[in-house]
Design an enzyme around this catalytic site. Structure first.
Site, PDB file in Angstrom:
ATOM      1  N   TYR A  86       7.896   9.152   7.818  1.00  0.00           N
ATOM      2  CA  TYR A  86       6.906   8.474   8.655  1.00  0.00           C
ATOM      3  C   TYR A  86       7.094   6.966   8.475  1.00  0.00           C
ATOM      4  CZ  TYR A  86       3.062   8.837  11.884  1.00  0.00           C
ATOM      5  OH  TYR A  86       2.304   8.797  13.022  1.00  0.00           O
ATOM      6  N   LEU A  87       8.294   6.537   8.812  1.00  0.00           N
ATOM      7  CA  LEU A  87       8.783   5.217   8.423  1.00  0.00           C
ATOM      8  C   LEU A  87       8.001   4.076   9.061  1.00  0.00           C
ATOM      9  CD1 LEU A  87      12.669   5.710   8.541  1.00  0.00           C
ATOM     10  CD2 LEU A  87      11.072   6.151   6.664  1.00  0.00           C
TER      11      LEU A  87
ATOM     12  N   GLU B 212       7.769  -0.605   8.537  1.00  0.00           N
ATOM     13  CA  GLU B 212       8.592  -1.765   8.174  1.00  0.00           C
ATOM     14  C   GLU B 212       8.855  -1.857   6.666  1.00  0.00           C
ATOM     15  OE1 GLU B 212      10.407  -4.324   9.468  1.00  0.00           O
ATOM     16  OE2 GLU B 212      10.288  -3.208  11.339  1.00  0.00           O
ATOM     17  N   GLY B 213       7.936  -1.345   5.851  1.00  0.00           N
ATOM     18  CA  GLY B 213       8.169  -1.355   4.402  1.00  0.00           C
ATOM     19  C   GLY B 213       9.423  -0.570   4.057  1.00  0.00           C
ATOM     20  N   HIS B 214       9.499   0.652   4.579  1.00  0.00           N
ATOM     21  CA  HIS B 214      10.705   1.464   4.356  1.00  0.00           C
ATOM     22  C   HIS B 214      11.941   0.764   4.926  1.00  0.00           C
ATOM     23  CE1 HIS B 214       7.527   4.772   4.795  1.00  0.00           C
ATOM     24  NE2 HIS B 214       7.980   4.971   3.570  1.00  0.00           N
TER      25      HIS B 214
ATOM     26  N   GLN C 200       4.461  16.027  -6.311  1.00  0.00           N
ATOM     27  CA  GLN C 200       3.732  14.814  -6.677  1.00  0.00           C
ATOM     28  C   GLN C 200       2.356  14.745  -6.027  1.00  0.00           C
ATOM     29  OE1 GLN C 200       6.933  12.326  -4.884  1.00  0.00           O
ATOM     30  NE2 GLN C 200       5.276  10.966  -4.291  1.00  0.00           N
TER      31      GLN C 200
ATOM     32  N   GLY D  86       9.802   0.041  -3.429  1.00  0.00           N
ATOM     33  CA  GLY D  86       8.892  -1.005  -2.971  1.00  0.00           C
ATOM     34  C   GLY D  86       7.886  -1.399  -4.042  1.00  0.00           C
TER      35      GLY D  86
ATOM     36  N   LYS E 199       5.032  -2.202  -3.391  1.00  0.00           N
ATOM     37  CA  LYS E 199       3.776  -1.588  -2.954  1.00  0.00           C
ATOM     38  C   LYS E 199       3.315  -0.527  -3.953  1.00  0.00           C
ATOM     39  CE  LYS E 199       0.860   0.555  -0.010  1.00  0.00           C
ATOM     40  NZ  LYS E 199       0.909   1.905  -0.502  1.00  0.00           N
TER      41      LYS E 199
HETATM   42  P1  AMP Z   1       6.904   6.570   0.516  1.00  0.00           P
HETATM   43  O1  AMP Z   1       7.542   7.073   1.755  1.00  0.00           O
HETATM   44  O2  AMP Z   1       5.489   6.142   0.706  1.00  0.00           O
HETATM   45  O3  AMP Z   1       7.113   7.458  -0.671  1.00  0.00           O
HETATM   46  O4  AMP Z   1       7.666   5.212   0.163  1.00  0.00           O
HETATM   47  C1  AMP Z   1       9.056   5.179   0.011  1.00  0.00           C
HETATM   48  C2  AMP Z   1       9.468   3.849  -0.564  1.00  0.00           C
HETATM   49  O5  AMP Z   1       9.022   2.804   0.296  1.00  0.00           O
HETATM   50  C3  AMP Z   1       8.828   3.586  -1.940  1.00  0.00           C
HETATM   51  O6  AMP Z   1       9.774   2.919  -2.770  1.00  0.00           O
HETATM   52  C4  AMP Z   1       7.684   2.680  -1.600  1.00  0.00           C
HETATM   53  O7  AMP Z   1       7.299   1.833  -2.656  1.00  0.00           O
HETATM   54  C5  AMP Z   1       8.271   1.874  -0.459  1.00  0.00           C
HETATM   55  N1  AMP Z   1       7.204   1.305   0.369  1.00  0.00           N
HETATM   56  C6  AMP Z   1       6.139   1.952   0.895  1.00  0.00           C
HETATM   57  N2  AMP Z   1       5.335   1.092   1.546  1.00  0.00           N
HETATM   58  C7  AMP Z   1       5.903  -0.137   1.405  1.00  0.00           C
HETATM   59  C8  AMP Z   1       5.550  -1.458   1.839  1.00  0.00           C
HETATM   60  N3  AMP Z   1       4.452  -1.695   2.546  1.00  0.00           N
HETATM   61  N4  AMP Z   1       6.370  -2.481   1.515  1.00  0.00           N
HETATM   62  C9  AMP Z   1       7.496  -2.260   0.788  1.00  0.00           C
HETATM   63  N5  AMP Z   1       7.886  -1.041   0.358  1.00  0.00           N
HETATM   64  C10 AMP Z   1       7.098   0.002   0.652  1.00  0.00           C
END
Ligand code: AMP
Length: 302
Positions: free
Chosen positions: A47-48, A50-52, A76, A166, A168
């Site tokens: 569910y990508l 901009e952070g991803h 998890q 991230g 985050k």
């Molecule tokens: P997730 O899909 O939420 O498990 O996140 C996958 C990766 O993206 C992890 O390393 C998170 O820390 C990183 N991530 C999630 N949200 C952000 C964000 N807003 N800015 C930077 N990295 C992020």
């Protein structure tokens, strides 16, 4: 990318190829390595946003083969958590991943990752995981056990030179660094800054759960962290945390935790001295449990 693995798939193509099995993934990585490429891994639950994508772009800039993993890791999630309703849109993710520079996406089924009889876990114990999100009063130690187990497996399957995470998820990044060091994974861990919406809300797949009124309230988290940092720099950490509490209260948000911690050891800190401090917050806002943090470097102190 330079390898022979996927040369018939131009980077600008509509979607990154999705590999479903460990065997396919290992073969693609081995080809790329033989062709002299370094391997970058970006673990995600999809569910990508901009952070991803910022992580994929960073990997693209440094590595010959960029692998994104797309796996909503059941181990998890706590029993009361949102595993079943976690947002998913694989086709969109494959397209966005390709546009950001991913060469391939490892998107296995749960059964491919956890075979029958799987009975092994990787756990970082003690003060990095029995606080904040690992505190039994919050998500519990199972959360990080699930994270470190799946990331260790991804490191073994992909064997990346660099893995991107991230800021985050600040505690997660600290825990993964510890695991990689302790278990001698030959991987460099890169932690990149939190990407935010224009109004400060940290991007998160879980933001999709927010109704409009809660989406507005959720901006209080980043305002609170901004107030914490300002207060810490101009007065004291205590003053900063008080100001943060007021910001949250004004939005009727009761934090699960709002704490100042040493950025490496996660031990509680009471003053901004000579080491970086993380101020971390978690809160339920409407249907979403949100986390955010700010990293305060003492050298920037005024
Ligand atoms: P997730 O899909 O939420 O498990 O996140 C996958 C990766 O993206 C992890 O390393 C998170 O820390 C990183 N991530 C999630 N949200 C952000 C964000 N807003 N800015 C930077 N990295 C992020």
């Amino acid at each position: 990318m330079n390898s022979s693995v996927l040369t018939d798939t131009p980077r600008s193509s509509a979607a990154a190829p999705a590999l479903r099995t460990k065997a396919e993934l290992r073969a693609a990585v081995a080809d790329a390595r033989r062709a002299g490429n370094t391997i970058g891994l970006v673990p995600t639950m999809g569910y990508l946003h901009e952070g991803h994508l910022s992580l994929i772009r960073a990997a693209r800039a440094e590595c010959g083969l960029v692998v994104m993993s797309l796996f909503v890791n059941p181990t998890q999630f706590g029993p009361a958590e949102d595993l079943d309703r976690y947002p998913r849109d694989e086709q969109r993710d494959l397209r966005l991943a390709a546009e950001a520079g991913a060469d391939l996406v490892f998107a296995p089924a749960v059964e491919e990752v956890y075979g029958p009889g799987a009975a092994t876990a990787v756990e970082v114990t003690g003060s990095l995981t029995d606080v904040l999100d690992g505190d039994p009063a919050h998500r519990g130690p199972e959360h990080f056990r699930g994270v470190t187990t799946v990331v260790a497996k991804l490191f073994n399957i992909v064997d990346p030179d660099v893995a991107y995470f991230g800021q985050k998820d600040a505690q997660q990044a600290v825990v993964i660094r510890r695991m990689a060091r302790d278990l001698d994974f030959p991987v460099r861990i890169e932690v990149l800054p939190t990407v935010r919406e224009a109004d400060g809300l940290a991007m998160s797949s879980r933001n999709a759960y927010l109704e409009p009124a809660d989406r507005e309230r959720a901006t209080a988290l980043s305002r609170a962290l901004g107030a914490a940092e300002r207060g810490a720099r101009t007065g004291s950490l205590g003053i900063g945390l008080e100001a943060a509490r007021r910001e949250l209260a004004a939005a009727a948000i009761e934090p699960e935790y709002l704490e100042a911690r040493d950025a490496e050891t996660l031990t509680p800190v009471h003053a901004l001295e000579d080491r970086p401090v993380l101020v971390l917050v978690a809160a339920q806002v409407g249907a979403a449990r949100l986390i955010d943090n700010v990293l305060i470097h003492p050298t920037e102190n005024t």
